[in-house]
Design a protein around this motif. Structure first.
Motif, short mmCIF file in Angstrom:
data_model
loop_
_atom_site.label_atom_id
_atom_site.label_comp_id
_atom_site.label_asym_id
_atom_site.label_seq_id
_atom_site.Cartn_x
_atom_site.Cartn_y
_atom_site.Cartn_z
N LEU A 84 0.83 -1.20 0.00
CA LEU A 84 0.00 0.00 0.00
C LEU A 84 0.87 1.25 0.00
O LEU A 84 0.58 2.22 -0.74
CB LEU A 84 -0.92 -0.01 1.22
CG LEU A 84 -1.81 1.23 1.40
CD1 LEU A 84 -2.74 1.41 0.21
CD2 LEU A 84 -2.61 1.13 2.70
N VAL A 85 1.92 1.27 0.81
CA VAL A 85 2.83 2.42 0.84
C VAL A 85 3.49 2.61 -0.52
O VAL A 85 3.62 3.74 -1.02
CB VAL A 85 3.88 2.24 1.95
CG1 VAL A 85 4.93 3.35 1.88
CG2 VAL A 85 3.23 2.24 3.31
N ILE A 88 0.89 4.12 -2.97
CA ILE A 88 0.68 5.55 -2.72
C ILE A 88 1.89 6.36 -3.16
O ILE A 88 1.75 7.41 -3.79
CB ILE A 88 0.38 5.78 -1.22
CG1 ILE A 88 -0.95 5.14 -0.84
CG2 ILE A 88 0.36 7.28 -0.90
CD1 ILE A 88 -1.27 5.23 0.64
N THR A 89 3.08 5.88 -2.88
CA THR A 89 4.31 6.60 -3.21
C THR A 89 4.48 6.76 -4.71
O THR A 89 4.95 7.80 -5.19
CB THR A 89 5.54 5.88 -2.62
OG1 THR A 89 5.36 5.75 -1.20
CG2 THR A 89 6.81 6.66 -2.90
N VAL A 92 -0.06 8.12 -6.51
CA VAL A 92 -0.78 9.31 -6.05
C VAL A 92 -0.06 10.62 -6.43
O VAL A 92 -0.72 11.56 -6.90
CB VAL A 92 -1.03 9.24 -4.53
CG1 VAL A 92 -1.60 10.54 -4.00
CG2 VAL A 92 -1.98 8.09 -4.22
N SER A 204 6.82 7.40 3.48
CA SER A 204 5.59 8.15 3.68
C SER A 204 5.87 9.63 3.93
O SER A 204 5.16 10.50 3.41
CB SER A 204 4.79 7.56 4.85
OG SER A 204 5.52 7.64 6.06
N CYS A 207 6.99 11.19 0.56
CA CYS A 207 5.85 11.42 -0.33
C CYS A 207 4.96 12.55 0.18
O CYS A 207 4.59 13.45 -0.58
CB CYS A 207 5.05 10.12 -0.46
SG CYS A 207 3.54 10.25 -1.44
N CYS A 237 -1.96 15.02 3.16
CA CYS A 237 -0.60 14.53 2.90
C CYS A 237 0.20 14.45 4.19
O CYS A 237 0.91 13.46 4.45
CB CYS A 237 0.11 15.43 1.89
SG CYS A 237 -0.56 15.37 0.22
N TYR A 240 -1.16 11.64 6.43
CA TYR A 240 -0.71 10.32 5.94
C TYR A 240 0.73 10.05 6.39
O TYR A 240 1.03 8.96 6.89
CB TYR A 240 -0.80 10.26 4.42
CG TYR A 240 0.04 9.17 3.81
CD1 TYR A 240 -0.33 7.83 3.97
CD2 TYR A 240 1.18 9.47 3.08
CE1 TYR A 240 0.45 6.81 3.41
CE2 TYR A 240 1.96 8.46 2.53
CZ TYR A 240 1.59 7.13 2.70
OH TYR A 240 2.36 6.14 2.17
N CYS A 244 1.15 7.04 9.14
CA CYS A 244 1.89 5.87 8.66
C CYS A 244 3.15 5.65 9.49
O CYS A 244 3.51 4.50 9.79
CB CYS A 244 2.23 6.05 7.18
SG CYS A 244 3.05 4.62 6.44
#
Length: 316
Positions: A84-85, A88-89, A92, A204, A207, A237, A240, A244
């Motif tokens: 998932l990380v 997203i990295t 997104v 996280s 990003c 942002c 997150y 995380c």
């Protein structure tokens, strides 16, 4: 003075005769270098990181203190999985930058026929290229440090179940052992000795801070747009990045110092990417300093716009 004035008007009146071919040739050469040099290096670095991650390449194990309570937490899984990380990295940031750059596109007589989405994707792609470069550098350093340090996780005893854990004496340092767990996969057993630093926290924070910084520099130049959308995305942002990182401690997947050092590496990576590679997003259209052909194309467009705004003067 008369000859200088004549040369100036000759230059302004003949933009179509500008040497476009060398610029196009330079762009092709740049693409060829990317394919022949940059792409193999990127694939090689990625292959090394994957082999380190799965244990195909040997890594160090620092050992453990017998009956250490800091390593005795049960493994309950991840609130944010590594997949998932990674998703997203990678995905997104490009979607957000694409939307911003497409919105910033201006209609004039030279680009009115071009798609805003296509032009926005080109500009966002240049920023995204530097973003990915910074993330690859960050991830490579993380993997090397993890394998060199070999620090056990808070769930080390549960994941690994070392063979000497039941026979060693209290406070005895055990450096030579073998994992005997049958409940968890070989990957998790290898990963049980890779706690320092936290890759989740680093990626996280990298990003989240990059996107918040980008939105502050680029999206706040909108006119007659919503004043709350951009701050809301920035807050999301930052949330997150913070959540995380903190879940790595609450999930007992990392020690607090692992998260602190990993987050610091993420901050340093953001500073390097934004200030060195992207020049603090100072260029209105092209922020990548390595794209020479795009810079030349912007200069040519500037000349064309100057011609459209000034009357043509014929000097006898």
């Amino acid at each position: 003075m008369h000859s200088a004035l004549r040369e100036r008007f000759i230059f302004l009146r003949a933009p179509d005769e500008a040497p476009v071919a060398p610029v196009e040739m330079q762009a092709r050469h740049g693409l060829l270098w990317h394919l022949l040099l940059d792409l193999p290096i990127l694939l090689l670095v990625g292959a090394v990181c994957i082999m380190l991650e799965v244990g195909a390449l040997p890594s160090r194990r620092s050992g453990f203190i017998c009956n250490d309570p800091a390593l005795s937490f049960p493994h309950t899984g991840d609130t944010f999985s590594i997949s998932l990380v990674a998703l997203i990295t990678v995905i997104v940031p490009f979607l957000i930058m694409w939307g911003v750059e497409a919105t910033l596109q201006q209609n004039d007589e030279y680009n009115i026929k071009k798609s805003k989405l296509l032009e926005g994707a080109k500009t966002a792609g240049l920023i995204y290229r530097d973003y990915i470069y910074g993330s690859v550098v960050n991830l490579t350093i993380l993997e090397v440090v993890k394998c060199v340090v070999g620090s056990p996780r808070p769930t080390f005893f549960d994941l690994c179940q070392p063979d000497k854990a039941k026979t060693c004496n209290d406070s005895q340092l055990v450096s030579n052992y073998r994992c005997t767990s049958t409940q968890y996969s070989r990957y998790l057993q290898i990963d049980s000795s890779r706690s320092f630093p936290s890759a989740h926290a680093s990626l996280s924070i990298y990003c989240g801070l990059f996107l918040a910084w980008y939105l502050q520099r680029r999206a706040f130049s909108w006119h007659n747009k919503s004043v709350l959308v951009v701050p809301l995305i920035q807050v999301l942002c930052i949330i997150y990045a913070a959540v995380c990182s903190l879940t790595r401690i609450t999930d007992h997947r990392h020690h607090w110092w692992d998260v602190l050092v990993g987050g610091s590496m993420g901050v340093l990576s953001v500073l390097y990417t934004v200030l060195i590679l992207c020049k603090n997003f100072s260029q209105p259209a092209v922020v990548s300093t390595s794209d020479i052909s795009s810079s030349d194309g912007n200069n040519h467009q500037s000349v064309r716009r100057l011609l459209s705004s000034e009357p043509h003067v014929v000097v006898p």
